[in-house]
Motif scaffolding. Structure first.
Motif, mmCIF file in Angstrom:
data_model
loop_
_atom_site.group_PDB
_atom_site.id
_atom_site.type_symbol
_atom_site.label_atom_id
_atom_site.label_comp_id
_atom_site.label_asym_id
_atom_site.label_seq_id
_atom_site.Cartn_x
_atom_site.Cartn_y
_atom_site.Cartn_z
ATOM 1 N N THR A 138 0.715 -1.813 0.164
ATOM 2 C CA THR A 138 -0.374 -0.099 -0.310
ATOM 3 C C THR A 138 0.691 1.483 -0.328
ATOM 4 O O THR A 138 0.658 2.236 -0.835
ATOM 5 C CB THR A 138 -1.077 -0.148 1.405
ATOM 6 N N THR A 139 1.881 1.851 0.462
ATOM 7 C CA THR A 139 3.515 2.723 0.846
ATOM 8 C C THR A 139 3.836 2.598 -0.210
ATOM 9 O O THR A 139 3.952 4.039 -1.096
ATOM 10 C CB THR A 139 3.193 2.392 2.604
ATOM 11 N N TYR A 140 4.177 1.336 -1.348
ATOM 12 C CA TYR A 140 5.162 1.790 -2.249
ATOM 13 C C TYR A 140 4.524 1.444 -3.483
ATOM 14 O O TYR A 140 5.515 1.339 -3.862
ATOM 15 C CB TYR A 140 6.143 0.724 -1.835
ATOM 16 N N ARG A 141 3.511 0.900 -3.467
ATOM 17 C CA ARG A 141 3.154 1.027 -4.647
ATOM 18 C C ARG A 141 2.920 1.937 -5.984
ATOM 19 O O ARG A 141 3.626 1.439 -6.655
ATOM 20 C CB ARG A 141 1.222 0.744 -4.743
ATOM 21 N N SER A 142 3.385 2.646 -5.477
ATOM 22 C CA SER A 142 2.931 4.066 -5.909
ATOM 23 C C SER A 142 4.597 4.384 -7.018
ATOM 24 O O SER A 142 5.251 4.605 -7.926
ATOM 25 C CB SER A 142 3.003 5.583 -6.019
ATOM 26 N N LYS A 143 5.416 4.039 -5.687
ATOM 27 C CA LYS A 143 6.955 4.087 -6.504
ATOM 28 C C LYS A 143 7.701 2.672 -6.813
ATOM 29 O O LYS A 143 8.587 2.992 -7.859
ATOM 30 C CB LYS A 143 8.262 4.126 -5.207
ATOM 31 N N ILE A 144 7.124 1.952 -6.813
ATOM 32 C CA ILE A 144 7.327 0.459 -7.499
ATOM 33 C C ILE A 144 6.607 1.039 -8.916
ATOM 34 O O ILE A 144 7.339 0.491 -10.254
ATOM 35 C CB ILE A 144 6.543 -1.136 -6.768
ATOM 36 N N LEU A 145 5.530 0.858 -9.354
ATOM 37 C CA LEU A 145 5.275 1.936 -10.652
ATOM 38 C C LEU A 145 5.527 2.466 -11.126
ATOM 39 O O LEU A 145 5.899 2.315 -12.533
ATOM 40 C CB LEU A 145 3.523 2.013 -10.218
ATOM 41 N N HIS A 146 6.220 3.318 -10.255
ATOM 42 C CA HIS A 146 7.167 4.072 -10.895
ATOM 43 C C HIS A 146 8.410 4.080 -11.487
ATOM 44 O O HIS A 146 8.203 4.732 -12.925
ATOM 45 C CB HIS A 146 7.131 5.924 -10.138
ATOM 46 N N TYR A 147 8.654 3.373 -10.911
ATOM 47 C CA TYR A 147 10.564 2.796 -11.183
ATOM 48 C C TYR A 147 9.821 2.155 -12.469
ATOM 49 O O TYR A 147 10.583 2.229 -12.959
ATOM 50 C CB TYR A 147 10.742 1.837 -10.220
ATOM 51 N N ALA A 201 20.780 7.266 -14.206
ATOM 52 C CA ALA A 201 21.940 6.859 -14.402
ATOM 53 C C ALA A 201 22.790 5.633 -14.374
ATOM 54 O O ALA A 201 22.596 4.725 -14.413
ATOM 55 C CB ALA A 201 22.820 7.403 -12.234
ATOM 56 N N ASN A 202 23.307 5.466 -15.848
ATOM 57 C CA ASN A 202 23.995 4.409 -16.159
ATOM 58 C C ASN A 202 22.228 3.484 -16.781
ATOM 59 O O ASN A 202 22.766 2.526 -16.625
ATOM 60 C CB ASN A 202 24.733 3.422 -16.084
ATOM 61 N N ARG A 203 21.377 4.236 -17.362
ATOM 62 C CA ARG A 203 20.369 3.652 -17.931
ATOM 63 C C ARG A 203 19.469 2.843 -16.430
ATOM 64 O O ARG A 203 18.571 1.973 -17.029
ATOM 65 C CB ARG A 203 20.577 3.087 -18.950
ATOM 66 N N ILE A 204 19.305 3.617 -15.405
ATOM 67 C CA ILE A 204 19.128 3.055 -14.528
ATOM 68 C C ILE A 204 17.613 3.601 -13.846
ATOM 69 O O ILE A 204 19.033 5.223 -13.695
ATOM 70 C CB ILE A 204 19.804 2.097 -13.063
ATOM 71 N N PRO A 205 17.129 4.140 -13.900
ATOM 72 C CA PRO A 205 16.283 5.513 -12.765
ATOM 73 C C PRO A 205 16.918 5.597 -11.290
ATOM 74 O O PRO A 205 16.673 4.021 -10.163
ATOM 75 C CB PRO A 205 14.418 4.890 -12.772
ATOM 76 N N LEU A 206 16.348 6.711 -11.332
ATOM 77 C CA LEU A 206 17.182 6.850 -9.723
ATOM 78 C C LEU A 206 15.208 7.322 -9.354
ATOM 79 O O LEU A 206 15.000 8.306 -9.133
ATOM 80 C CB LEU A 206 18.137 7.739 -9.605
ATOM 81 N N LEU A 207 15.237 6.691 -8.071
ATOM 82 C CA LEU A 207 14.053 7.664 -7.896
ATOM 83 C C LEU A 207 13.743 8.468 -6.330
ATOM 84 O O LEU A 207 12.982 9.392 -5.722
ATOM 85 C CB LEU A 207 13.378 5.503 -6.999
ATOM 86 N N PHE A 208 14.958 8.323 -4.987
ATOM 87 C CA PHE A 208 15.010 8.656 -4.249
ATOM 88 C C PHE A 208 16.061 9.964 -4.068
ATOM 89 O O PHE A 208 17.524 10.029 -4.934
ATOM 90 C CB PHE A 208 15.196 8.026 -3.193
ATOM 91 N N GLU A 209 15.759 10.227 -2.730
ATOM 92 C CA GLU A 209 16.793 11.715 -2.027
ATOM 93 C C GLU A 209 16.904 12.836 -3.585
ATOM 94 O O GLU A 209 18.226 13.173 -4.080
ATOM 95 C CB GLU A 209 17.796 11.546 -1.905
ATOM 96 N N GLN A 210 15.877 13.027 -4.281
ATOM 97 C CA GLN A 210 15.697 13.319 -5.698
ATOM 98 C C GLN A 210 16.522 15.210 -5.393
ATOM 99 O O GLN A 210 16.523 15.908 -6.011
ATOM 100 C CB GLN A 210 13.706 14.085 -6.539
ATOM 101 N N GLY A 211 15.614 15.599 -3.884
ATOM 102 C CA GLY A 211 16.209 17.038 -4.389
ATOM 103 C C GLY A 211 17.254 17.911 -3.907
ATOM 104 O O GLY A 211 17.727 19.169 -4.779
#
Length: 581
Positions: A177-186, A374-384
């Motif tokens: 429930t908490t991380y669903r959006s992160k997984i789909l975004h990745y 980065a090297n064709r891998i998505p970066l999700l966290f610490e975006q700011g």
């Protein structure tokens, strides 16, 4: 599977969700006071806040567990190597330098360790390679203290289907429930940067109405080139690395070592470097006999001497073609622009920045939406704290490119590839803003995309203004027609002596008016045709530039990617033309 089950409670006070009589009385009194205050506020006409439900602590018995399965149709793994590949944490020497996907090289092992910590269940691996008549199956976990695999089952099974690749299955504790959006975004970002791959994601729940199935289709079969292994640049090595290279080299003397173990050092350049090192060095001295002080001198000279920048030929960027396809495929934007810069250097390591900027699209929020790779891998966290985020939000003047940073749906895609990505922090989730070379390259790439979009936006604005001008002219045609016709009719009734003042063409027009060849209706039609002609001529250039075709559309049938065909590819940075034989 692990013995976790519901048990009848004998001593209720042992559990963290137990509420004593005194605590219950205190909670009810507090709720009564809150309700009384809300009733008074309601009578006074004040806004009543909704009561916030207290969050109950979740016990271990209510923890959610998930079986995660990842399957691909890749190369597969050799049968005998599977235990060591998953059950042993290995340290690589990295004798050669190469652009690699991922961050640590420990992804599968980290998943196995998390499974061992949260459930204690082993991991299951199924693999098959082309040409094999069997399927490898292995169930194992890892002995963390001894760093060896603990094998439960390792066997060869009959191959029931024509499949090659790997399938990994683990059971872990998690929170969907908490991380669903992160997984789909990745997954969505992976589909953007790899449009040549197909991704299928399924979430199967106990309740069928909560099931999720998302398919990211493949759009092309043009893959980036395989990254090439290269040798270290002299300015990118440290003392430990030089010592390791000396220990592992097959070269005998110092001249051969410098010439063959580093890039951009020719024979003449190596001779000059040895001469600069001092009298204790010679061309033919044994490289294995170098003392610690002599190695320090070599490192010092490497840091101070001037070397040519390393080539970017060893890098494997996604390519403008693939990046543009991925953005169009997943976001369906109104406009998109891409740019691929030339290779640059940071601390002896080549890097290359590719960027894409889109405007509009589906499932895109208003404002600037950042997509980092980065090297064709998505970066999700610490975006700011990332260099891409800070550049896009603080160093780009969007208004100068006719883009509204607040109201428009802007997608900023930046992919950085390098033999060494300068991550910050232990999580390796962002690239620092303090590296001026990378920050400048990111800014330039985004600006180049914005410049392309500006020309398209200006053409759209011109087309919109032209349509508005056409509407305004058409609106006044009846009034203008009536006024001009009344004037011409009055002039046609003048005495013959006065009409001599007009030229032959004007006199001919007046005669047509007198003979009712030119009427109010015909004059209105001519004015409408003139407005249409002017509008068509001014819009023709815009239509040509934007690719608008008013001709009837024809169906184009593209051959399927699965078919066996012989073809030749003609590639450029922005398109691929395929000629079938």
């Amino acid at each position: 599977m692990i013995g976790l089950a519901e048990h009848e409670r004998v001593d209720e006070e042992l559990y963290d969700d137990f509420e004593s009589a005194k605590a219950r009385e205190k909670r009810l009194a507090k709720e009564a006071r809150i309700q009384e205050i809300q009733a008074k506020n309601a009578n006074l006409g004040k806004k009543v806040k909704e009561p916030v439900a207290s969050k109950a602590m979740r016990g271990r018995g209510e923890t959610s567990y998930y079986r995660v399965t990842c399957k691909d149709n890749g190369k597969g793994m050799p049968h005998d190597d599977i235990p060591n590949m998953f059950g042993r944490v290995l340290s690589g020497t990295k004798y050669g330098l190469k652009q690699t996907r991922g961050k640590f090289g420990l992804g599968a092992k980290m998943a196995l360790i998390w499974s061992k910590m949260s459930t204690g269940l082993p991991i299951e691996i199924t693999s098959s390679m082309k040409g094999q008549n069997y399927t490898s199956f292995c169930r194992l976990d890892i002995d963390i203290h001894r760093n060896i695999p603990h094998i439960h089952v390792h066997e060869k099974q009959d191959k029931k289907e024509r499949w090659h690749g790997a399938e990994i299955q683990i059971v872990i504790e998690g929170n969907w429930t908490t991380y669903r959006s992160k997984i789909l975004h990745y997954m969505r970002q992976m589909a953007v940067i790899t449009p040549y791959a197909e991704f299928l994601f399924r979430f199967l729940s106990d309740a069928p109405d909560k099931n999720v199935t998302v398919k990211f289709a493949r759009r092309t079969d043009i893959m980036p080139p395989v990254p090439l292994e290269t040798k270290y640049h002299p300015s990118a090595v440290d003392l430990l690395l030089i010592k390791r290279l000396i220990a592992e080299t097959s070269k005998q003397n110092l001249l051969q070592f410098l010439q063959h173990e580093f890039v951009n050092i020719s024979k003449s350049h190596a001779e000059r470097l040895i001469g600069e090192m001092g009298p204790d060095f010679s061309h033919k001295m044994l490289v294995k006999s170098l003392t610690s002080q002599q190695i320090v001198r070599i490192h010092q000279l490497f840091r101070q001497a001037k070397f040519d920048d390393p080539s970017g030929d060893c890098l494997s960027p996604a390519g403008e073609y693939n990046l543009r396809l991925g953005i169009i495929k997943e976001l369906h934007p109104d406009m998109v622009a891409t740019y691929s810069g030339s290779a640059q250097v940071f601390e002896g390591h080549p890097f290359l920045v590719e960027a894409g900027v889109s405007v509009g699209g589906k499932d895109v929020k208003q404002g600037v939406n950042i997509f980092r790779f980065a090297n064709r891998i998505p970066l999700l966290f610490e975006q700011g704290a990332d260099v891409v985020t800070r550049t896009a939000l603080k160093r780009i003047n969007w208004n100068s490119y006719k883009i509204n940073q607040v109201q428009d749906k802007i997608g900023v895609f930046v992919s950085i590839v390098s033999t060494k990505i300068p991550f910050k922090g232990t999580g390796k989730e962002y690239i620092g803003d303090d590296i001026s070379e990378i920050a400048a390259a990111v800014k330039t790439s985004i600006q180049q995309c914005c410049t392309q979009l500006k020309s398209k936006i200006l053409k759209r604005i011109q087309a919109r203004e032209q349509q508005e001008r056409k509407r305004n002219l058409s609106k006044y045609i009846p009034n203008v027609t009536g006024a001009i016709y009344d004037v011409l009719k009055e002039m046609s009734h003048l005495h013959a002596s006065k009409r001599k003042r007009y030229a032959n063409e004007d006199a001919e027009v007046l005669n047509k008016v007198s003979n009712h060849i030119i009427t109010r209706e015909t004059l209105g039609e001519k004015l409408a045709q003139h407005v249409e002609q002017v509008d068509y001529e001014m819009a023709l250039e815009y239509a040509t530039q934007s690719g608008v075709n008013e001709e009837p559309r024809e169906n184009i049938y593209i051959q399927t990617l699965e078919g066996e065909s012989k073809f030749v590819d003609f590639q450029s940075p922005v398109f691929v033309f395929r000629l079938f034989q």
